[in-house]
Design a protein around this motif. Structure first.
Motif, PDB file in Angstrom:
ATOM      1  N   LEU A  10       0.847  -1.194   0.000  1.00 52.28           N
ATOM      2  CA  LEU A  10       0.000   0.000   0.000  1.00 52.28           C
ATOM      3  C   LEU A  10       0.883   1.244   0.000  1.00 52.28           C
ATOM      4  CD1 LEU A  10      -2.613  -1.160   2.658  1.00 52.28           C
ATOM      5  CD2 LEU A  10      -3.116  -0.737   0.258  1.00 52.28           C
ATOM      6  N   GLY A  12      -0.055   4.332   0.186  1.00 54.23           N
ATOM      7  CA  GLY A  12      -0.523   5.325   1.143  1.00 54.23           C
ATOM      8  C   GLY A  12      -0.441   6.729   0.589  1.00 54.23           C
ATOM      9  N   SER A  80       1.424   0.925   9.824  1.00 57.13           N
ATOM     10  CA  SER A  80       2.377   1.209   8.744  1.00 57.13           C
ATOM     11  C   SER A  80       3.213   2.452   9.045  1.00 57.13           C
ATOM     12  CB  SER A  80       1.628   1.391   7.410  1.00 57.13           C
ATOM     13  OG  SER A  80       0.845   2.563   7.414  1.00 57.13           O
ATOM     14  N   ARG A  86       4.447  -1.397   4.973  1.00 53.15           N
ATOM     15  CA  ARG A  86       3.190  -1.053   4.322  1.00 53.15           C
ATOM     16  C   ARG A  86       2.610  -2.221   3.532  1.00 53.15           C
ATOM     17  NH1 ARG A  86       4.631   4.104   0.966  1.00 53.15           N
ATOM     18  NH2 ARG A  86       6.619   3.014   0.788  1.00 53.15           N
ATOM     19  N   CYS A  93      -6.057  -8.116   2.663  1.00 49.93           N
ATOM     20  CA  CYS A  93      -6.553  -7.078   1.746  1.00 49.93           C
ATOM     21  C   CYS A  93      -8.011  -7.338   1.384  1.00 49.93           C
ATOM     22  CB  CYS A  93      -5.687  -7.066   0.488  1.00 49.93           C
ATOM     23  SG  CYS A  93      -5.921  -5.616  -0.560  1.00 49.93           S
ATOM     24  N   THR A 169       1.499  -3.394  -6.337  1.00 46.62           N
ATOM     25  CA  THR A 169       1.549  -2.132  -5.597  1.00 46.62           C
ATOM     26  C   THR A 169       0.228  -1.406  -5.735  1.00 46.62           C
ATOM     27  OG1 THR A 169       3.923  -1.947  -6.062  1.00 46.62           O
ATOM     28  CG2 THR A 169       2.794   0.033  -5.323  1.00 46.62           C
ATOM     29  N   ILE A 170      -0.439  -1.164  -4.611  1.00 47.38           N
ATOM     30  CA  ILE A 170      -1.734  -0.478  -4.610  1.00 47.38           C
ATOM     31  C   ILE A 170      -1.505   1.006  -4.322  1.00 47.38           C
ATOM     32  CG2 ILE A 170      -3.993  -0.331  -3.513  1.00 47.38           C
ATOM     33  CD1 ILE A 170      -3.711  -3.277  -2.779  1.00 47.38           C
ATOM     34  N   HIS A 172      -2.902   3.501  -3.080  1.00 49.79           N
ATOM     35  CA  HIS A 172      -3.984   3.968  -2.211  1.00 49.79           C
ATOM     36  C   HIS A 172      -3.550   3.710  -0.774  1.00 49.79           C
ATOM     37  CE1 HIS A 172      -7.794   5.685  -1.583  1.00 49.79           C
ATOM     38  NE2 HIS A 172      -8.468   5.096  -2.558  1.00 49.79           N
ATOM     39  N   PHE A 174      -5.697   2.189   1.381  1.00 52.34           N
ATOM     40  CA  PHE A 174      -6.404   0.981   1.812  1.00 52.34           C
ATOM     41  C   PHE A 174      -6.781   0.179   0.570  1.00 52.34           C
ATOM     42  CE2 PHE A 174      -9.718   4.065   1.026  1.00 52.34           C
ATOM     43  CZ  PHE A 174     -10.776   3.343   0.507  1.00 52.34           C
ATOM     44  N   CYS A 175      -7.248  -1.048   0.760  1.00 56.45           N
ATOM     45  CA  CYS A 175      -7.593  -1.934  -0.356  1.00 56.45           C
ATOM     46  C   CYS A 175      -8.975  -1.577  -0.889  1.00 56.45           C
ATOM     47  CB  CYS A 175      -7.555  -3.393   0.102  1.00 56.45           C
ATOM     48  SG  CYS A 175      -5.908  -3.965   0.541  1.00 56.45           S
ATOM     49  N   LYS A 268      -7.335  10.231  -3.701  1.00 55.94           N
ATOM     50  CA  LYS A 268      -7.025   9.851  -2.315  1.00 55.94           C
ATOM     51  C   LYS A 268      -7.584  10.872  -1.328  1.00 55.94           C
ATOM     52  CE  LYS A 268      -2.623   7.569  -3.386  1.00 55.94           C
ATOM     53  NZ  LYS A 268      -1.175   7.602  -3.126  1.00 55.94           N
TER      54      LYS A 268
END
Length: 301
Positions: A10, A12, A80, A86, A93, A169-170, A172, A174-175, A268
């Motif tokens: 994440l 973030g 995190s 992270r 997730c 790799t997200i 964001h 959160f999922c 975001k």
């Protein structure tokens, strides 16, 4: 099962080591205020006899929901910031997405039920007691939770079947559905269609119902001849109207905003509004703008 050994990263809000401790402290304060503020409203609704009405039952349920709602995201974010790790497992997730989306859908239906309650109280005052009984109130609360969980379970079941490959790799904190879908290397047409149908049922349908309710409420208020009468009637639903407006505006913008590279940070920001800021400000809105809740708080103190 295919994704069990996998982990996601994440991203973030960014990776600035010098800001991790300040962000941790800020997030901890926000989370503490959310939990204390919302639990305080639940305690007031349960303990004060004159708040034992359908309107405040919905409010207490909403505050209870938002305590859990923020708890699906903030503890992971706090960890995190504190450890610098992270990563989140695929199962973790999916679990986070399931609980988060079920709470969002439940909140949409609860806000719809609250708008229906206000519509009956203002537009059908003589029939209110017979149309909004305790049985109907509790049924609306139960249906809101049940529909939220079923909608989320359906989308999560389809989402967990797709394959993820490449960089996991997200982008964001959160999922969420769209960032996860971007990582897929399999056909996502079915899960996208299912998600669209479920989103219409759990977000757009309650939003349209709430909008129609407030159009009728506004028309009824405008028909009141005296200014004092209009202000008094409007004050009974002003807190809920503010909450509904902020929630739906930020939610719809966050999901309708294209996830192009320049707009991802803006996405975001709007996600932060409806996932973290709304549970934070809701207790203050209801305590400051609702005389009965503020009076109950003053008595308790």
């Amino acid at each position: 099962n295919q994704t069990s050994p996998m982990e996601f990263l994440l991203l973030g809000m960014g990776n600035t080591p010098t800001l991790q401790i300040p962000l941790f402290l800020l997030s901890l304060i926000i989370y503490s205020v959310i939990v204390i503020g919302n639990i305080l409203i639940v305690v007031l609704v349960v303990s004060e006899q004159h708040l034992h009405t359908p309107m405040y039952t919905f409010l207490g349920t909403l505050s209870f929901l938002e305590t859990w709602y923020s708890s699906t995201i903030l503890p992971q974010l706090l960890a995190s910031f504190l450890t610098g790790d992270r990563t989140i497992s695929a199962h973790g997730c999916m679990a986070q997405f399931y609980f988060f989306s079920s709470f969002v859908a439940t909140e949409c239906y609860l806000l719809e039920a609250m708008s229906y309650d206000r519509y009956l109280a203002i537009c059908q005052p003589l029939l209110y007691a017979s149309l909004m009984t305790w049985k109907i109130c509790l049924q609306l609360v139960a249906v809101s939770w049940l529909v939220g969980m079923l909608v989320s379970a359906t989308v999560t079941a389809f989402l967990s079947q797709i394959n993820f490959c490449g960089r996991k790799t997200i982008d964001h904190f959160f999922c969420d559905f769209t960032p996860l879908l971007e990582l897929s290397c399999s056909d996502t047409s079915v899960v996208t269609l299912v998600s669209f149908i479920m989103s219409f049922l759990s977000i757009l349908f309650p939003f349209l119902f709430t909008l129609v309710s407030y159009v009728c409420i506004t028309a009824a208020i405008l028909r009141i001849s005296s200014n004092i009468g209009r202000q008094k009637t409007f004050s009974t639903c002003s807190s809920h109207l503010i909450v509904v407006t902020i929630f739906y505006v930020t939610l719809l913008i966050a999901y309708l905003l294209p996830r192009t590279a320049p707009l991802r940070q803006l996405n975001k920001v709007f996600s932060f509004f409806y996932t973290i800021l709304m549970p934070l400000v809701n207790p203050f809105i209801y305590i400051l703008r609702n005389k009965e809740v503020s009076e109950a708080l003053r008595k308790a103190l």
